[in-house]
Design a protein around this motif. Structure first.
Motif, PDB file in Angstrom:
ATOM      1  N   GLU A 120       0.787  -1.080   0.047  1.00  0.00           N
ATOM      2  CA  GLU A 120      -0.057  -0.045  -0.192  1.00  0.00           C
ATOM      3  C   GLU A 120       0.879   1.400  -0.088  1.00  0.00           C
ATOM      4  OE1 GLU A 120      -3.200   2.540  -0.306  1.00  0.00           O
ATOM      5  OE2 GLU A 120      -3.297   0.218  -0.479  1.00  0.00           O
ATOM      6  N   ALA A 121       2.013   1.299   0.780  1.00  0.00           N
ATOM      7  CA  ALA A 121       2.783   2.388   0.692  1.00  0.00           C
ATOM      8  C   ALA A 121       3.406   2.482  -0.766  1.00  0.00           C
ATOM      9  CB  ALA A 121       3.927   2.371   1.954  1.00  0.00           C
ATOM     10  N   ARG A 122       3.836   1.596  -1.273  1.00  0.00           N
ATOM     11  CA  ARG A 122       4.540   1.576  -2.739  1.00  0.00           C
ATOM     12  C   ARG A 122       3.429   2.206  -3.552  1.00  0.00           C
ATOM     13  NH1 ARG A 122       6.806  -3.206  -1.236  1.00  0.00           N
ATOM     14  NH2 ARG A 122       4.982  -4.649  -2.294  1.00  0.00           N
ATOM     15  N   ARG A 123       2.211   1.749  -3.522  1.00  0.00           N
ATOM     16  CA  ARG A 123       1.116   2.332  -4.174  1.00  0.00           C
ATOM     17  C   ARG A 123       0.821   3.732  -4.173  1.00  0.00           C
ATOM     18  NH1 ARG A 123      -2.469  -1.503  -2.216  1.00  0.00           N
ATOM     19  NH2 ARG A 123      -1.804  -3.366  -2.779  1.00  0.00           N
ATOM     20  N   ALA A 148       3.647  18.742 -13.142  1.00  0.00           N
ATOM     21  CA  ALA A 148       4.857  19.273 -13.923  1.00  0.00           C
ATOM     22  C   ALA A 148       4.725  19.635 -15.338  1.00  0.00           C
ATOM     23  CB  ALA A 148       6.091  18.557 -13.600  1.00  0.00           C
ATOM     24  N   LYS A 149       3.932  18.728 -16.035  1.00  0.00           N
ATOM     25  CA  LYS A 149       3.629  18.746 -17.475  1.00  0.00           C
ATOM     26  C   LYS A 149       2.643  19.779 -17.581  1.00  0.00           C
ATOM     27  CE  LYS A 149       4.795  14.168 -18.817  1.00  0.00           C
ATOM     28  NZ  LYS A 149       4.211  12.671 -19.496  1.00  0.00           N
ATOM     29  N   LYS A 166       1.858   9.492  -5.939  1.00  0.00           N
ATOM     30  CA  LYS A 166       2.271  10.625  -5.797  1.00  0.00           C
ATOM     31  C   LYS A 166       3.205  11.061  -7.151  1.00  0.00           C
ATOM     32  CE  LYS A 166       1.789  11.415  -0.703  1.00  0.00           C
ATOM     33  NZ  LYS A 166       2.196  11.591   0.552  1.00  0.00           N
ATOM     34  N   LYS A 167       3.918  10.049  -7.416  1.00  0.00           N
ATOM     35  CA  LYS A 167       4.943  10.218  -8.412  1.00  0.00           C
ATOM     36  C   LYS A 167       4.116  10.757  -9.699  1.00  0.00           C
ATOM     37  CE  LYS A 167       8.686   7.725  -6.724  1.00  0.00           C
ATOM     38  NZ  LYS A 167       9.564   6.545  -7.024  1.00  0.00           N
ATOM     39  N   GLU A 168       3.250   9.784  -9.970  1.00  0.00           N
ATOM     40  CA  GLU A 168       2.305  10.347 -11.267  1.00  0.00           C
ATOM     41  C   GLU A 168       1.694  11.496 -11.337  1.00  0.00           C
ATOM     42  OE1 GLU A 168      -0.273   6.957 -11.672  1.00  0.00           O
ATOM     43  OE2 GLU A 168       1.303   5.429 -11.821  1.00  0.00           O
ATOM     44  N   GLU A 169       1.199  11.966  -9.982  1.00  0.00           N
ATOM     45  CA  GLU A 169       0.382  13.141 -10.103  1.00  0.00           C
ATOM     46  C   GLU A 169       1.483  14.394  -9.999  1.00  0.00           C
ATOM     47  OE1 GLU A 169      -1.532  13.113  -6.063  1.00  0.00           O
ATOM     48  OE2 GLU A 169      -3.068  11.839  -6.942  1.00  0.00           O
TER      49      GLU A 169
END
Length: 101
Positions: A48-51, A64-65, A56-59
């Motif tokens: 769950e922590a990895r998900r 940024a884009k 968060k990285k994707e968001e």
């Protein structure tokens, strides 16, 4: 004429022999199952922590884009205004091309 009450020597001896053998085995089995349950719970929490971290990285990448695209648009508009007037947007150019103007 026997008197009642008392204790059952066979049951008592059986408990002494088999209880001393099976007691530690049962405790070991209980500890093993508790350890497996704790390991499974820890694995679920880690997944769950990895998900959450991936989300968060994707968001952050999408944000940024979007910011980059907004900066590019503002830079293009500023350049067009500095050239002496507003340059028609792509949509306006396409519309005029369709109308034959």
């Amino acid at each position: 004429m026997g008197g009642g009450g008392g204790f059952d020597p066979i049951s008592l001896i059986g408990n002494m022999i088999f209880g001393s053998i099976l007691g530690p085995l049962g405790q070991q089995a209980t500890r093993a199952s508790q350890s497996e349950a704790q390991d499974a719970e820890a694995a679920l929490q880690a997944a769950e922590a990895r998900r959450r971290a991936d989300r968060k990285k994707e968001e952050a990448a999408l944000l940024a884009k979007a910011r980059q695209a907004e900066r590019a648009t503002k830079t293009g508009q500023a350049a067009a205004e500095s050239l002496g007037g507003a340059v028609p947007t792509t949509e306006e150019s396409q519309l005029k091309a369709r109308l034959g103007q």
